[in-house]
Design a protein around this motif. Structure first.
Motif, PDB file in Angstrom:
ATOM      1  N   THR A 123       0.843  -1.195   0.000  1.00 32.86           N
ATOM      2  CA  THR A 123       0.000   0.000   0.000  1.00 32.86           C
ATOM      3  C   THR A 123       0.876   1.241   0.000  1.00 32.86           C
ATOM      4  N   ASP A 124       0.245   2.408  -0.150  1.00 31.69           N
ATOM      5  CA  ASP A 124       0.954   3.694  -0.111  1.00 31.69           C
ATOM      6  C   ASP A 124       1.072   4.161   1.330  1.00 31.69           C
ATOM      7  N   ILE A 125       2.248   4.655   1.683  1.00 26.78           N
ATOM      8  CA  ILE A 125       2.545   5.032   3.066  1.00 26.78           C
ATOM      9  C   ILE A 125       3.163   6.424   3.112  1.00 26.78           C
ATOM     10  N   GLU A 185       8.719   6.916  14.858  1.00 32.76           N
ATOM     11  CA  GLU A 185       8.171   7.055  13.506  1.00 32.76           C
ATOM     12  C   GLU A 185       6.669   6.802  13.534  1.00 32.76           C
ATOM     13  N   ILE A 186       5.941   7.644  12.833  1.00 34.12           N
ATOM     14  CA  ILE A 186       4.504   7.468  12.644  1.00 34.12           C
ATOM     15  C   ILE A 186       4.259   7.324  11.149  1.00 34.12           C
ATOM     16  N   PHE A 187       3.506   6.296  10.761  1.00 40.47           N
ATOM     17  CA  PHE A 187       3.213   6.123   9.344  1.00 40.47           C
ATOM     18  C   PHE A 187       1.703   6.053   9.126  1.00 40.47           C
ATOM     19  N   LEU A 188       1.242   6.799   8.127  1.00 40.99           N
ATOM     20  CA  LEU A 188      -0.147   6.759   7.704  1.00 40.99           C
ATOM     21  C   LEU A 188      -0.215   5.941   6.424  1.00 40.99           C
ATOM     22  N   TYR A 189      -1.182   5.064   6.319  1.00 41.30           N
ATOM     23  CA  TYR A 189      -1.252   4.204   5.140  1.00 41.30           C
ATOM     24  C   TYR A 189      -2.687   4.094   4.624  1.00 41.30           C
ATOM     25  N   ASP A 190      -2.794   3.861   3.319  1.00 38.39           N
ATOM     26  CA  ASP A 190      -4.091   3.686   2.672  1.00 38.39           C
ATOM     27  C   ASP A 190      -4.623   2.287   2.968  1.00 38.39           C
ATOM     28  N   THR A 191      -5.892   2.213   3.279  1.00 35.73           N
ATOM     29  CA  THR A 191      -6.504   0.910   3.523  1.00 35.73           C
ATOM     30  C   THR A 191      -7.062   0.285   2.246  1.00 35.73           C
ATOM     31  N   LEU A 192      -7.190   1.055   1.179  1.00 32.69           N
ATOM     32  CA  LEU A 192      -7.693   0.510  -0.080  1.00 32.69           C
ATOM     33  C   LEU A 192      -6.669  -0.445  -0.682  1.00 32.69           C
ATOM     34  N   PRO A 193      -7.113  -1.538  -1.300  1.00 31.09           N
ATOM     35  CA  PRO A 193      -6.176  -2.525  -1.860  1.00 31.09           C
ATOM     36  C   PRO A 193      -5.197  -1.892  -2.844  1.00 31.09           C
ATOM     37  N   LEU A 218      -4.015  12.175  14.026  1.00 34.25           N
ATOM     38  CA  LEU A 218      -3.468  12.406  12.682  1.00 34.25           C
ATOM     39  C   LEU A 218      -4.313  11.720  11.614  1.00 34.25           C
ATOM     40  N   ALA A 219      -4.791  10.512  11.890  1.00 38.68           N
ATOM     41  CA  ALA A 219      -5.632   9.808  10.917  1.00 38.68           C
ATOM     42  C   ALA A 219      -6.933  10.563  10.685  1.00 38.68           C
ATOM     43  N   LYS A 220      -7.518  11.067  11.765  1.00 38.91           N
ATOM     44  CA  LYS A 220      -8.757  11.826  11.624  1.00 38.91           C
ATOM     45  C   LYS A 220      -8.507  13.139  10.897  1.00 38.91           C
ATOM     46  N   ALA A 221      -7.385  13.790  11.205  1.00 42.92           N
ATOM     47  CA  ALA A 221      -7.032  15.043  10.530  1.00 42.92           C
ATOM     48  C   ALA A 221      -6.773  14.797   9.049  1.00 42.92           C
ATOM     49  N   ALA A 222      -6.122  13.670   8.716  1.00 39.35           N
ATOM     50  CA  ALA A 222      -5.824  13.357   7.320  1.00 39.35           C
ATOM     51  C   ALA A 222      -7.091  13.181   6.509  1.00 39.35           C
ATOM     52  N   SER A 223      -8.078  12.473   7.060  1.00 41.79           N
ATOM     53  CA  SER A 223      -9.332  12.279   6.336  1.00 41.79           C
ATOM     54  C   SER A 223     -10.072  13.598   6.147  1.00 41.79           C
ATOM     55  N   LYS A 224      -9.918  14.512   7.110  1.00 48.45           N
ATOM     56  CA  LYS A 224     -10.559  15.815   6.987  1.00 48.45           C
ATOM     57  C   LYS A 224      -9.868  16.670   5.936  1.00 48.45           C
ATOM     58  N   ILE A 225      -8.548  16.681   5.930  1.00 52.25           N
ATOM     59  CA  ILE A 225      -7.790  17.494   4.969  1.00 52.25           C
ATOM     60  C   ILE A 225      -8.007  17.001   3.544  1.00 52.25           C
ATOM     61  N   LEU A 226      -7.965  15.678   3.359  1.00 56.23           N
ATOM     62  CA  LEU A 226      -8.077  15.095   2.020  1.00 56.23           C
ATOM     63  C   LEU A 226      -9.529  14.886   1.589  1.00 56.23           C
ATOM     64  N   GLU A 227     -10.459  15.121   2.523  1.00 56.75           N
ATOM     65  CA  GLU A 227     -11.897  14.957   2.250  1.00 56.75           C
ATOM     66  C   GLU A 227     -12.198  13.535   1.771  1.00 56.75           C
ATOM     67  N   ILE A 228     -11.761  12.570   2.568  1.00 53.63           N
ATOM     68  CA  ILE A 228     -12.000  11.166   2.270  1.00 53.63           C
ATOM     69  C   ILE A 228     -12.691  10.533   3.472  1.00 53.63           C
ATOM     70  N   GLU A 229     -13.144   9.289   3.312  1.00 50.76           N
ATOM     71  CA  GLU A 229     -13.787   8.575   4.406  1.00 50.76           C
ATOM     72  C   GLU A 229     -12.772   8.284   5.514  1.00 50.76           C
ATOM     73  N   PRO A 230     -13.197   8.347   6.783  1.00 52.57           N
ATOM     74  CA  PRO A 230     -12.251   8.113   7.889  1.00 52.57           C
ATOM     75  C   PRO A 230     -11.559   6.762   7.821  1.00 52.57           C
ATOM     76  N   ASN A 231     -12.230   5.753   7.292  1.00 55.08           N
ATOM     77  CA  ASN A 231     -11.634   4.419   7.243  1.00 55.08           C
ATOM     78  C   ASN A 231     -10.674   4.232   6.079  1.00 55.08           C
ATOM     79  N   ASP A 232     -10.502   5.252   5.231  1.00 56.91           N
ATOM     80  CA  ASP A 232      -9.621   5.131   4.066  1.00 56.91           C
ATOM     81  C   ASP A 232      -8.155   5.306   4.420  1.00 56.91           C
ATOM     82  N   ILE A 233      -7.875   5.793   5.619  1.00 53.26           N
ATOM     83  CA  ILE A 233      -6.487   6.023   6.013  1.00 53.26           C
ATOM     84  C   ILE A 233      -6.342   5.751   7.506  1.00 53.26           C
TER      85      ILE A 233
END
Length: 422
Positions: free
Chosen positions: A174-176, A241-249, A207-222
């Motif tokens: 996935t993308d990280i 280290e903190i890593f955010l990753y996409d949950t989409l295949p 950070l995950a919640k902030a990321a979904s808000k900034i990118l305007e995506i569903e909360p479960n997408d990241i």
């Protein structure tokens, strides 16, 4: 399909998981001509790793034919859950890092993450290699001997004889968006410490919640996760280290978009934690709690998260919530009075977060509350000066983590009593 299970077993690997910091990895099993080195240390914290267990990617699941379906609430089997995604690859300073500020830098990746299921209570599973029957270790399995095959067969009895303890798992690409955080001398988040897990778990959820808000995506997408840096600074707690990753295949490129917006991401996370409409004492469903992180609710504390995030943005450790300091001092003082004899007298100053204790033989102690992120630095300036030797006093200072008092009062009281009445 017939043969898939045997093929999966042929590809099984060795699985290591650190009991101290949770770092996990898989390794190809050495061939018969290679010498396996069992005595290994964790790449993250340096603790010695236990012997590996076999890690298997299951091709599928089926209910054993000799057991009826369980529908009674009293007969629910032991529940197990998959671990959070683990990033087990190291990354060097030679990579193309994007500077966020003097303490934080980011790196965009497309790589593997590891997810495993270690069974109920983390004990793993017993697996019959001959017939494929699998049972949790906690079930007192008898798969080592003769047992029923889990599928229809002319000969329904498996002779057994080859049982292996395994962990189920998979890895995926996935993308990280990886953020390397250099804490410096101000804060040390040592691997395996309770305060470290609380601070980083809270920041990850924000950070995950902030990321979904900034990118305007569903909360479960990241999703956001953390680990110690895989170097000496990581072992000492000076770097995480903190890593955010996409949950989409296969990833969708969401996490990597955050690298150029790092400051905005952390600022948005702080705002989400500060603007809780319920003004909750630690966390609630209006700010950071969700059904998905229900098992970590006790580890999510927005006040500690705010302190950590603001430090990363400014380099200055902000004042801790005074209400929390006062309440913690009062409840610890009351519990100490209940738990000790009349030989001790107590004088609590909740505004300073200190409790003065005097024994009838003249011995004096000062219990001084500390920020969970700096558990050896008291809130009280006077107590810190005594502890650091800048001020000569008869009293012995006992630093006490505020978060430990709030969440495990018996342990906090016991720690103080061991100092004043060993």
């Amino acid at each position: 399909m017939k043969g898939d299970r045997e093929e999966a077993w042929e590809k099984h690997k060795h699985y290591y998981e650190c009991s101290n910091c949770g770092f996990a990895k898989t390794e190809v099993i050495p061939s018969a001509t290679q010498t396996e080195v069992i005595s290994k240390e964790c790449q993250a914290c340096g603790e010695k790793l236990e012997r590996p267990v076999n890690w298997l990617r299951p091709p599928g699941f089926a209910h054993p034919i000799d057991k009826p379906e369980e529908t009674s609430p009293e007969g629910i089997p032991d529940v197990s859950y998959a671990t959070r995604a683990k990033l087990f690859m190291p990354f060097s300073e030679k990579e193309k890092w994007v500077k966020v500020n003097d303490r934080v830098k980011g790196l965009g990746l497309r790589t593997h993450l590891l997810v495993s299921n270690t069974g109920p209570s983390g004990e793993g599973y017993n697996y019959c290699v001959s017939c494929g029957r699998i049972e949790a270790v906690t079930n007192n399995s008898t798969l080592g001997g003769r047992h029923n095959k889990p599928f229809p067969s002319d000969d329904p009895i498996c002779p057994g004889g080859y049982m292996s303890k395994i962990v189920l798992g998979t890895d995926f690409i996935t993308d990280i968006g990886l953020f390397s955080i250099d804490l410096g001398p101000g804060i040390k988040l040592s691997p395996g410490n309770y305060s470290t897990e609380v601070g980083l778990r809270t920041l990850c959820e924000a950070l995950a919640k902030a990321a979904s808000k900034i990118l305007e995506i569903e909360p479960n997408d990241i999703i956001a996760e953390f680990r110690p840096a895989l170097d000496q600074k990581g072992r000492s707690g000076e770097k995480v280290e903190i890593f955010l990753y996409d949950t989409l295949p296969g990833g969708a490129g969401f996490a990597t978009q955050l690298l150029e917006r790092g400051v905005e991401l952390f600022q948005c996370a702080v705002q989400l934690m500060e603007d809780c409409v319920e003004d909750c004492d630690s966390s609630c469903y209006r700010c950071l709690r969700t059904f998905k992180n229900k098992f970590e609710h006790v580890l999510i504390d927005r006040h500690i998260g705010i302190t950590l995030a603001r430090f990363l943005l400014t380099g200055i450790l902000p004042p801790f919530d005074q209400r929390r300091v006062i309440n913690a001092a009062k409840i610890l003082n009351d519990d100490l009075i209940r738990s000790t004899t009349s030989e001790f007298t107590y004088d609590c100053d909740p505004n300073e977060g200190v409790i003065h204790i005097e024994h009838k033989d003249g011995a004096e102690y000062i219990v001084a509350l500390c920020n969970p992120l700096t558990p050896k630095v008291p809130f009280s300036v006077a107590a810190y000066e005594i502890l650091s030797g800048k001020r000569k006093e008869k009293a012995q200072v006992i630093p006490m983590d505020e978060f430990l008092v709030r969440n495990n009062l018996p342990s906090a009281t016991r720690a103080v009593m061991e100092k004043i009445a060993p």
